[in-house]
Design an enzyme around this catalytic site. Structure first.
Site, short mmCIF file in Angstrom:
data_model
loop_
_atom_site.label_atom_id
_atom_site.label_comp_id
_atom_site.label_asym_id
_atom_site.label_seq_id
_atom_site.Cartn_x
_atom_site.Cartn_y
_atom_site.Cartn_z
N ASP A 77 -8.12 2.79 -3.72
CA ASP A 77 -7.31 2.13 -2.88
C ASP A 77 -6.87 0.91 -3.97
O ASP A 77 -7.45 -0.05 -4.12
CB ASP A 77 -7.94 1.58 -1.67
CG ASP A 77 -6.95 0.84 -0.57
OD1 ASP A 77 -5.73 0.59 -1.07
OD2 ASP A 77 -7.33 0.49 0.40
N HIS A 118 -2.12 0.97 7.07
CA HIS A 118 -2.56 0.99 5.92
C HIS A 118 -2.96 2.62 5.36
O HIS A 118 -3.50 3.15 6.35
CB HIS A 118 -4.00 -0.08 5.78
CG HIS A 118 -4.52 0.07 4.41
ND1 HIS A 118 -3.68 -0.61 3.01
CD2 HIS A 118 -5.56 0.60 3.80
CE1 HIS A 118 -4.33 -0.39 2.07
NE2 HIS A 118 -5.32 0.13 2.28
N CYS A 173 0.86 -1.14 0.16
CA CYS A 173 0.08 -0.04 -0.02
C CYS A 173 0.70 1.19 0.13
O CYS A 173 0.53 2.25 -0.78
CB CYS A 173 -0.87 0.22 1.08
SG CYS A 173 -0.28 0.23 2.91
#
Length: 271
Positions: A125, A110, A71
């Site tokens: 995302d 995250h 991420c």
């Protein structure tokens, strides 16, 4: 590499050739093209390498070397690209909740992106593995939202929001968030934990994922390779050797490593 060169290199990497003006259509298209082209993966961690999330390092790895990442790399790159393209975008901190009960508190490791468009808030995302978004979703509660792959929704509990995905067995939490921004220093700290702490789940398993065509998802977790269709049905197979693993990485995820590469993970026990 200047901003124009970066945009050209990035759009070439994801195979997008459409208009560049900041719009919801562009946000949807880039989100889909990104997760189809740049795989989610934690392979450097299993090779004993540190994860550098500086912009130059991410550009070199994800664009020039045609690798993937997790991420902080994936959404970090997309954050910068969207800003250059003229979007109003903010990195938001979150806790990944996949396969975790509500009474367990996972670390806030995250980051995803909040995008403001014409007075409406959208989320994208591209860095949450096998459930990375393939369309942006609107920040609206208790409303099912159809994406290029799974159906999504956002629900709340107290002051916490939950991004959920609909699987054949029901709704599953993807991540939990409070809309708190995640500035660069917080991303640096969380990245250190994720890539170095002994209890980080990225230290003890191999994870690779990419979105395919027609709602398909392909994922690799340790030795289990899975192809999931748009209805959630999955065909799974077991990889039996390091050589076969390298073949799958190349053929299914376009990730090339020397033939003798061995990833060190408790989940990779070969006979």
């Amino acid at each position: 590499m200047n901003n124009q060169q970066l945009i050209e290199a990035y759009l070439n990497r994801i195979g997008y050739k459409g208009p560049h003006n900041p719009s919801l259509e562009l946000l949807h298209n880039i989100t889909l093209a990104h997760v189809r082209s740049i795989p989610f993966e934690n392979l450097d961690i299993l090779l004993g390498k540190s994860i550098n999330i500086s912009l130059d390092a991410v550009i070199e790895k994800l664009i020039n070397q045609k690798r993937g990442g997790y991420c902080f790399e994936q959404n970090g790159l997309l954050l910068y690209v969207l800003q250059i393209l003229g979007f109003q975008v903010t990195p938001i901190s979150a806790r990944v909740r996949l396969d975790r009960p509500r009474d367990f508190t996972p670390p806030r490791t995250h980051v995803f992106l909040k995008v403001e468009l014409s007075g409406t808030t959208w989320f994208t995302d591209v860095g949450v593995g096998g459930v990375s978004l393939t369309s942006a979703i609107q920040f609206i509660q208790d409303t099912e939202q159809i994406t290029n792959h799974e159906t999504r929704r956002i629900v709340s509990e107290g002051n916490r929001y939950f991004h959920q995905v609909l699987f054949p067995n029901g709704w599953v939490d993807v991540c939990e968030f409070t809309l708190e921004e995640m500035p660069e220093i917080d991303r640096e700290l969380a990245n250190w934990y994720t890539s170095n702490h002994p209890k980080s789940h990225f230290k003890d398993r191999l994870i690779v994922a990419r979105a395919g065509d027609d709602g398909k998802r392909i994922t690799l977790v340790n030795r289990e390779f899975s192809e999931r269709d748009k209805n959630g049905s999955a065909n799974k197979s077991i990889i039996n050797s390091p050589k076969e693993l390298n073949y799958v990485l190349k053929e299914k995820f376009n990730l090339s490593f020397p033939i003798d590469t061995e990833f060190q993970s408790p989940g990779l026990q070969w006979d």
